[in-house]
Design a protein around this motif. Structure first.
Motif, PDB file in Angstrom:
ATOM      1  N   LEU A 106       7.452 -87.148 -57.709  1.00  0.00           N
ATOM      2  CA  LEU A 106       8.520 -86.544 -58.499  1.00  0.00           C
ATOM      3  C   LEU A 106       8.183 -85.091 -58.826  1.00  0.00           C
ATOM      4  N   SER A 107       6.958 -84.838 -59.242  1.00  0.00           N
ATOM      5  CA  SER A 107       6.530 -83.464 -59.532  1.00  0.00           C
ATOM      6  C   SER A 107       6.664 -82.573 -58.308  1.00  0.00           C
ATOM      7  N   ARG A 108       6.254 -83.099 -57.150  1.00  0.00           N
ATOM      8  CA  ARG A 108       6.343 -82.328 -55.908  1.00  0.00           C
ATOM      9  C   ARG A 108       7.800 -82.008 -55.579  1.00  0.00           C
ATOM     10  N   GLY A 119      11.250 -72.360 -64.714  1.00  0.00           N
ATOM     11  CA  GLY A 119      10.566 -72.932 -65.874  1.00  0.00           C
ATOM     12  C   GLY A 119      11.460 -73.794 -66.755  1.00  0.00           C
ATOM     13  N   LEU A 120      12.564 -74.299 -66.206  1.00  0.00           N
ATOM     14  CA  LEU A 120      13.532 -75.046 -66.998  1.00  0.00           C
ATOM     15  C   LEU A 120      13.460 -76.560 -66.831  1.00  0.00           C
ATOM     16  N   LEU A 121      12.740 -77.031 -65.816  1.00  0.00           N
ATOM     17  CA  LEU A 121      12.610 -78.469 -65.644  1.00  0.00           C
ATOM     18  C   LEU A 121      11.253 -78.810 -65.060  1.00  0.00           C
ATOM     19  N   ARG A 122      10.823 -80.040 -65.382  1.00  0.00           N
ATOM     20  CA  ARG A 122       9.521 -80.498 -64.921  1.00  0.00           C
ATOM     21  C   ARG A 122       9.482 -82.016 -64.976  1.00  0.00           C
ATOM     22  N   ALA A 123       8.508 -82.560 -64.287  1.00  0.00           N
ATOM     23  CA  ALA A 123       8.254 -83.994 -64.352  1.00  0.00           C
ATOM     24  C   ALA A 123       7.132 -84.233 -65.341  1.00  0.00           C
ATOM     25  N   GLN A 124       7.250 -85.323 -66.064  1.00  0.00           N
ATOM     26  CA  GLN A 124       6.173 -85.784 -66.937  1.00  0.00           C
ATOM     27  C   GLN A 124       6.057 -87.278 -66.665  1.00  0.00           C
ATOM     28  N   GLY A 125       5.088 -87.624 -65.824  1.00  0.00           N
ATOM     29  CA  GLY A 125       4.978 -89.008 -65.381  1.00  0.00           C
ATOM     30  C   GLY A 125       6.215 -89.361 -64.584  1.00  0.00           C
ATOM     31  N   ASP A 126       6.903 -90.424 -64.997  1.00  0.00           N
ATOM     32  CA  ASP A 126       8.114 -90.849 -64.294  1.00  0.00           C
ATOM     33  C   ASP A 126       9.381 -90.399 -65.015  1.00  0.00           C
ATOM     34  N   ARG A 127       9.319 -89.278 -65.722  1.00  0.00           N
ATOM     35  CA  ARG A 127      10.466 -88.734 -66.441  1.00  0.00           C
ATOM     36  C   ARG A 127      10.760 -87.325 -65.946  1.00  0.00           C
ATOM     37  N   VAL A 128      12.024 -86.969 -65.971  1.00  0.00           N
ATOM     38  CA  VAL A 128      12.441 -85.594 -65.719  1.00  0.00           C
ATOM     39  C   VAL A 128      12.839 -84.999 -67.057  1.00  0.00           C
ATOM     40  N   LEU A 129      12.230 -83.871 -67.380  1.00  0.00           N
ATOM     41  CA  LEU A 129      12.551 -83.136 -68.603  1.00  0.00           C
ATOM     42  C   LEU A 129      13.142 -81.791 -68.183  1.00  0.00           C
ATOM     43  N   ALA A 130      14.293 -81.481 -68.720  1.00  0.00           N
ATOM     44  CA  ALA A 130      14.953 -80.225 -68.373  1.00  0.00           C
ATOM     45  C   ALA A 130      15.540 -79.579 -69.620  1.00  0.00           C
ATOM     46  N   TYR A 131      15.450 -78.273 -69.665  1.00  0.00           N
ATOM     47  CA  TYR A 131      16.054 -77.454 -70.720  1.00  0.00           C
ATOM     48  C   TYR A 131      15.466 -77.750 -72.097  1.00  0.00           C
ATOM     49  N   GLU A 132      14.253 -78.291 -72.137  1.00  0.00           N
ATOM     50  CA  GLU A 132      13.664 -78.716 -73.415  1.00  0.00           C
ATOM     51  C   GLU A 132      13.321 -77.551 -74.336  1.00  0.00           C
ATOM     52  N   ARG A 133      13.081 -76.368 -73.809  1.00  0.00           N
ATOM     53  CA  ARG A 133      12.743 -75.214 -74.648  1.00  0.00           C
ATOM     54  C   ARG A 133      13.917 -74.232 -74.782  1.00  0.00           C
ATOM     55  N   MET A 134      15.069 -74.662 -74.343  1.00  0.00           N
ATOM     56  CA  MET A 134      16.239 -73.796 -74.343  1.00  0.00           C
ATOM     57  C   MET A 134      17.139 -74.193 -75.510  1.00  0.00           C
TER      58      MET A 134
END
Length: 160
Positions: A106-108, A119-134
């Protein structure tokens, strides 16, 4: 009444083929994640009355801001030209669990997406996190910019 494409292209085809008055709401993210080889958009283009613009990684229904993922919007331009309504969700932060997804894979996959490069989205384990600092204002500005850019790429008089 418009029917949106979901996971099952055969079901949508059955509905649209059985009722000439039925309209089509194209969900770009569903098309890309679940039926990218399908001709559904072009085949039923004259019956598209609304479009749900969203983006993803090509495998999951992530509801990213358009142009932050890898939906090939240029490939859909001919089908979308002349559609009177283009819609997007003002959802804000995305925190999407993907049970069973390999975190490294997923990260790849996410790393190559425009949203990750910004810098708006990333994987954390099996989760997709997007726009978290926006903040929401910045999110809405990005959403509006994406909608405007897509409307210009598509051409026509659609409202975004």
């Amino acid at each position: 009444l418009c029917f949106e494409n979901s996971v099952s292209v055969p079901h949508l085809r059955a509905v649209l083929d059985s009722d000439d008055a039925a309209c089509f709401c194209l969900d770009t993210g569903h098309w890309h994640a679940f039926a990218p080889g399908s001709d559904i958009a072009l085949r039923y283009a004259p019956r598209i009355r609304a479009v749900h613009l969203q983006d993803n990684d090509g495998a999951h229904d992530l509801h990213l801001i358009p142009l932050d993922g890898c939906v090939p919007f240029d490939a859909l331009a001919a089908a979308l030209r002349g559609v009177p309504v283009l819609t997007m969700e003002a959802a804000g932060r995305v925190d999407k669990p993907l049970p069973g997804e390999d975190g490294a894979e997923l990260s790849r996959r996410l790393a190559g997406l425009p949203g990750a490069k910004a810098g708006l989205l990333r994987a954390q384990g099996d989760r997709v996190l997007a726009y978290e600092r926006m903040d929401f204002s910045a999110y809405l500005n990005r959403l509006h910019e994406a909608g405007t850019a897509l409307a210009q790429r598509i051409g026509g008089d659609a409202d975004v």
